[in-house]
Design a protein around this motif. Structure first.
Motif, PDB file in Angstrom:
ATOM      1  N   ASP A   1      34.467  32.466  22.943  1.00  0.00           N
ATOM      2  CA  ASP A   1      33.781  32.722  21.676  1.00  0.00           C
ATOM      3  C   ASP A   1      32.336  33.159  21.883  1.00  0.00           C
ATOM      4  OD1 ASP A   1      33.296  30.197  22.736  1.00  0.00           O
ATOM      5  OD2 ASP A   1      33.120  29.205  20.785  1.00  0.00           O
ATOM      6  N   PHE A   2      31.921  33.319  23.135  1.00  0.00           N
ATOM      7  CA  PHE A   2      30.583  33.799  23.486  1.00  0.00           C
ATOM      8  C   PHE A   2      30.685  35.212  24.053  1.00  0.00           C
ATOM      9  CE2 PHE A   2      28.947  29.908  22.397  1.00  0.00           C
ATOM     10  CZ  PHE A   2      27.740  29.536  22.979  1.00  0.00           C
ATOM     11  N   ILE A   3      29.543  35.875  24.178  1.00  0.00           N
ATOM     12  CA  ILE A   3      29.478  37.182  24.840  1.00  0.00           C
ATOM     13  C   ILE A   3      29.177  36.930  26.318  1.00  0.00           C
ATOM     14  CG2 ILE A   3      28.263  39.391  24.940  1.00  0.00           C
ATOM     15  CD1 ILE A   3      27.466  38.729  21.919  1.00  0.00           C
ATOM     16  N   ILE A   4      30.110  37.268  27.191  1.00  0.00           N
ATOM     17  CA  ILE A   4      29.923  37.054  28.624  1.00  0.00           C
ATOM     18  C   ILE A   4      29.072  38.195  29.183  1.00  0.00           C
ATOM     19  CG2 ILE A   4      31.046  36.752  30.847  1.00  0.00           C
ATOM     20  CD1 ILE A   4      31.717  34.508  28.918  1.00  0.00           C
ATOM     21  N   GLU A   5      27.858  37.898  29.588  1.00  0.00           N
ATOM     22  CA  GLU A   5      26.966  38.918  30.133  1.00  0.00           C
ATOM     23  C   GLU A   5      27.080  39.014  31.649  1.00  0.00           C
ATOM     24  OE1 GLU A   5      22.986  38.750  28.631  1.00  0.00           O
ATOM     25  OE2 GLU A   5      23.678  39.123  26.587  1.00  0.00           O
ATOM     26  N   GLU A   6      27.458  37.934  32.288  1.00  0.00           N
ATOM     27  CA  GLU A   6      27.651  37.944  33.735  1.00  0.00           C
ATOM     28  C   GLU A   6      28.617  36.828  34.098  1.00  0.00           C
ATOM     29  OE1 GLU A   6      25.012  37.491  37.874  1.00  0.00           O
ATOM     30  OE2 GLU A   6      24.021  38.035  35.989  1.00  0.00           O
ATOM     31  N   LEU A   7      29.596  37.141  34.917  1.00  0.00           N
ATOM     32  CA  LEU A   7      30.550  36.134  35.401  1.00  0.00           C
ATOM     33  C   LEU A   7      31.105  36.633  36.723  1.00  0.00           C
ATOM     34  CD1 LEU A   7      32.219  33.545  35.136  1.00  0.00           C
ATOM     35  CD2 LEU A   7      33.863  34.829  33.738  1.00  0.00           C
ATOM     36  N   ARG A   8      30.843  35.909  37.784  1.00  0.00           N
ATOM     37  CA  ARG A   8      31.347  36.348  39.080  1.00  0.00           C
ATOM     38  C   ARG A   8      31.492  35.177  40.037  1.00  0.00           C
ATOM     39  NH1 ARG A   8      27.467  38.384  43.428  1.00  0.00           N
ATOM     40  NH2 ARG A   8      25.517  37.265  43.070  1.00  0.00           N
ATOM     41  N   SER A   9      32.435  35.328  40.951  1.00  0.00           N
ATOM     42  CA  SER A   9      32.631  34.383  42.046  1.00  0.00           C
ATOM     43  C   SER A   9      32.175  35.061  43.332  1.00  0.00           C
ATOM     44  CB  SER A   9      34.109  34.003  42.177  1.00  0.00           C
ATOM     45  OG  SER A   9      34.605  33.491  40.969  1.00  0.00           O
ATOM     46  N   HIS A  10      31.524  34.322  44.199  1.00  0.00           N
ATOM     47  CA  HIS A  10      31.064  34.904  45.454  1.00  0.00           C
ATOM     48  C   HIS A  10      30.717  33.798  46.430  1.00  0.00           C
ATOM     49  CE1 HIS A  10      26.644  34.162  44.678  1.00  0.00           C
ATOM     50  NE2 HIS A  10      27.147  34.012  43.463  1.00  0.00           N
ATOM     51  N   ASP A  11      30.671  34.144  47.689  1.00  0.00           N
ATOM     52  CA  ASP A  11      30.218  33.225  48.723  1.00  0.00           C
ATOM     53  C   ASP A  11      28.781  33.587  49.090  1.00  0.00           C
ATOM     54  OD1 ASP A  11      32.740  32.206  48.682  1.00  0.00           O
ATOM     55  OD2 ASP A  11      33.287  32.799  50.714  1.00  0.00           O
ATOM     56  N   ALA A  12      27.965  32.584  49.294  1.00  0.00           N
ATOM     57  CA  ALA A  12      26.574  32.807  49.690  1.00  0.00           C
ATOM     58  C   ALA A  12      26.085  31.592  50.465  1.00  0.00           C
ATOM     59  CB  ALA A  12      25.687  33.045  48.470  1.00  0.00           C
ATOM     60  N   ARG A  13      25.129  31.833  51.328  1.00  0.00           N
ATOM     61  CA  ARG A  13      24.509  30.734  52.066  1.00  0.00           C
ATOM     62  C   ARG A  13      23.316  30.242  51.248  1.00  0.00           C
ATOM     63  NH1 ARG A  13      25.385  28.904  56.856  1.00  0.00           N
ATOM     64  NH2 ARG A  13      26.699  30.712  57.362  1.00  0.00           N
ATOM     65  N   ILE A  14      23.341  28.970  50.882  1.00  0.00           N
ATOM     66  CA  ILE A  14      22.241  28.417  50.110  1.00  0.00           C
ATOM     67  C   ILE A  14      21.570  27.294  50.901  1.00  0.00           C
ATOM     68  CG2 ILE A  14      23.242  29.059  47.889  1.00  0.00           C
ATOM     69  CD1 ILE A  14      24.057  26.183  47.479  1.00  0.00           C
ATOM     70  N   GLN A  15      20.290  27.131  50.644  1.00  0.00           N
ATOM     71  CA  GLN A  15      19.513  26.066  51.265  1.00  0.00           C
ATOM     72  C   GLN A  15      18.710  25.385  50.166  1.00  0.00           C
ATOM     73  OE1 GLN A  15      17.640  28.615  54.347  1.00  0.00           O
ATOM     74  NE2 GLN A  15      18.509  27.184  55.836  1.00  0.00           N
ATOM     75  N   GLU A  16      19.257  24.312  49.635  1.00  0.00           N
ATOM     76  CA  GLU A  16      18.619  23.555  48.559  1.00  0.00           C
ATOM     77  C   GLU A  16      18.515  22.102  49.021  1.00  0.00           C
ATOM     78  OE1 GLU A  16      20.062  26.233  44.748  1.00  0.00           O
ATOM     79  OE2 GLU A  16      21.091  24.342  45.128  1.00  0.00           O
ATOM     80  N   GLY A  17      17.520  21.851  49.865  1.00  0.00           N
ATOM     81  CA  GLY A  17      17.358  20.519  50.416  1.00  0.00           C
ATOM     82  C   GLY A  17      18.555  20.122  51.270  1.00  0.00           C
ATOM     83  N   GLU A  18      18.710  18.825  51.465  1.00  0.00           N
ATOM     84  CA  GLU A  18      19.841  18.323  52.242  1.00  0.00           C
ATOM     85  C   GLU A  18      21.122  18.275  51.414  1.00  0.00           C
ATOM     86  OE1 GLU A  18      18.940  14.635  54.193  1.00  0.00           O
ATOM     87  OE2 GLU A  18      16.881  15.251  54.610  1.00  0.00           O
ATOM     88  N   GLY A  19      20.975  18.293  50.091  1.00  0.00           N
ATOM     89  CA  GLY A  19      22.134  18.150  49.216  1.00  0.00           C
ATOM     90  C   GLY A  19      23.037  19.365  49.182  1.00  0.00           C
ATOM     91  N   HIS A  20      22.463  20.556  49.232  1.00  0.00           N
ATOM     92  CA  HIS A  20      23.219  21.812  49.222  1.00  0.00           C
ATOM     93  C   HIS A  20      22.707  22.668  50.368  1.00  0.00           C
ATOM     94  CE1 HIS A  20      23.623  21.335  44.557  1.00  0.00           C
ATOM     95  NE2 HIS A  20      24.539  20.632  45.194  1.00  0.00           N
TER      96      HIS A  20
ATOM     97  N   ARG B   1      26.159  34.485  26.139  1.00  0.00           N
ATOM     98  CA  ARG B   1      25.277  34.515  24.966  1.00  0.00           C
ATOM     99  C   ARG B   1      26.034  34.089  23.714  1.00  0.00           C
ATOM    100  NH1 ARG B   1      20.392  36.741  24.273  1.00  0.00           N
ATOM    101  NH2 ARG B   1      20.572  37.978  26.197  1.00  0.00           N
ATOM    102  N   LYS B   2      25.414  33.201  22.959  1.00  0.00           N
ATOM    103  CA  LYS B   2      26.006  32.756  21.700  1.00  0.00           C
ATOM    104  C   LYS B   2      25.875  33.871  20.657  1.00  0.00           C
ATOM    105  CE  LYS B   2      25.787  28.954  18.324  1.00  0.00           C
ATOM    106  NZ  LYS B   2      25.191  27.609  18.053  1.00  0.00           N
ATOM    107  N   PRO B   3      26.957  34.235  20.006  1.00  0.00           N
ATOM    108  CA  PRO B   3      26.882  35.327  19.014  1.00  0.00           C
ATOM    109  C   PRO B   3      25.928  34.991  17.874  1.00  0.00           C
ATOM    110  CG  PRO B   3      29.154  34.761  19.556  1.00  0.00           C
ATOM    111  CD  PRO B   3      28.300  33.700  20.152  1.00  0.00           C
TER     112      PRO B   3
END
Length: 200
Positions: free
Chosen positions: A167-186, A198-200
């Protein structure tokens, strides 16, 4: 739930680092100073603080008081203010048409029925034309084991999010693999699913 997160955040360093999530940072072109933004499960504040530094009016919720104390310290370090509220999102009274933007980064601790309730809250709380910015882990993350939930049902797929926000306008939607470095948690190669709706 809050005790679990209090224990995880009870450390001198920031579990997920002090820098904002890369996908959120890449959405800067969609954001304007003065927008009212809700950061759900904002933890130690890295994303909320970055948004406040861009001139947005930030309301940050989390269930962990320990994390929120660290968020206040991070905000003070950068000379910005956050409205910080300790909240259980399943019990929290979502306001109606209250925010221009809602941000959810790696909020994957809810079972599917609870996640549906949270998404309904997001839809209620966004103003017409408002944006929901979401990043989470996809099923392949169970192989990478570089962060995120161990329960397969808590992971995202494009199909799941497309249906949930049909029921929303999908402006971006994707699946992908990437290397992330967000502290020790990720930290490391990760299976990601990104959504801007986006909400209509």
């Amino acid at each position: 739930m809050s005790q679990f997160w209090d224990d995880r955040y009870n450390r001198e360093t920031y579990l997920f680092g002090e820098e904002p999530n890369a996908f959120l940072k890449a959405q800067a072109h969609r954001l304007k100073a003065g927008m009212r933004v809700l950061c759900i499960a904002d933890g130690e504040g890295r994303n909320g603080v970055w948004l406040a530094r861009q001139g947005l009016d930030v309301h940050a919720t989390d269930s962990s008081a320990v994390a929120q104390d660290k968020a206040r310290a991070l905000a003070a370090k950068h000379g910005v203010a956050l409205e910080i509220e300790q909240a259980d999102l399943l019990e929290w009274p979502w306001p109606e048409n209250a925010y221009d933007v809602i941000v959810g980064i790696f909020i994957q601790f809810f079972a599917p029925d609870e996640r549906s309730r949270m998404f309904e809250g997001v839809k209620k709380a966004l103003r017409p034309g408002g944006l929901f910015i979401l990043e989470g882990y996809g099923p392949k993350q169970l192989e990478y084991r570089t962060g995120g939930p161990s329960q397969p049902e808590n992971l995202y797929t494009e199909e799941l999010l497309r249906e949930a926000f049909s029921d929303f306008i999908i402006e971006e939607l994707r699946s992908h693999d990437a290397r992330i470095q967000e502290g020790e948690g990720h930290d490391g190669l990760s299976a990601l699913v990104d959504l801007v709706a986006r909400k209509p």
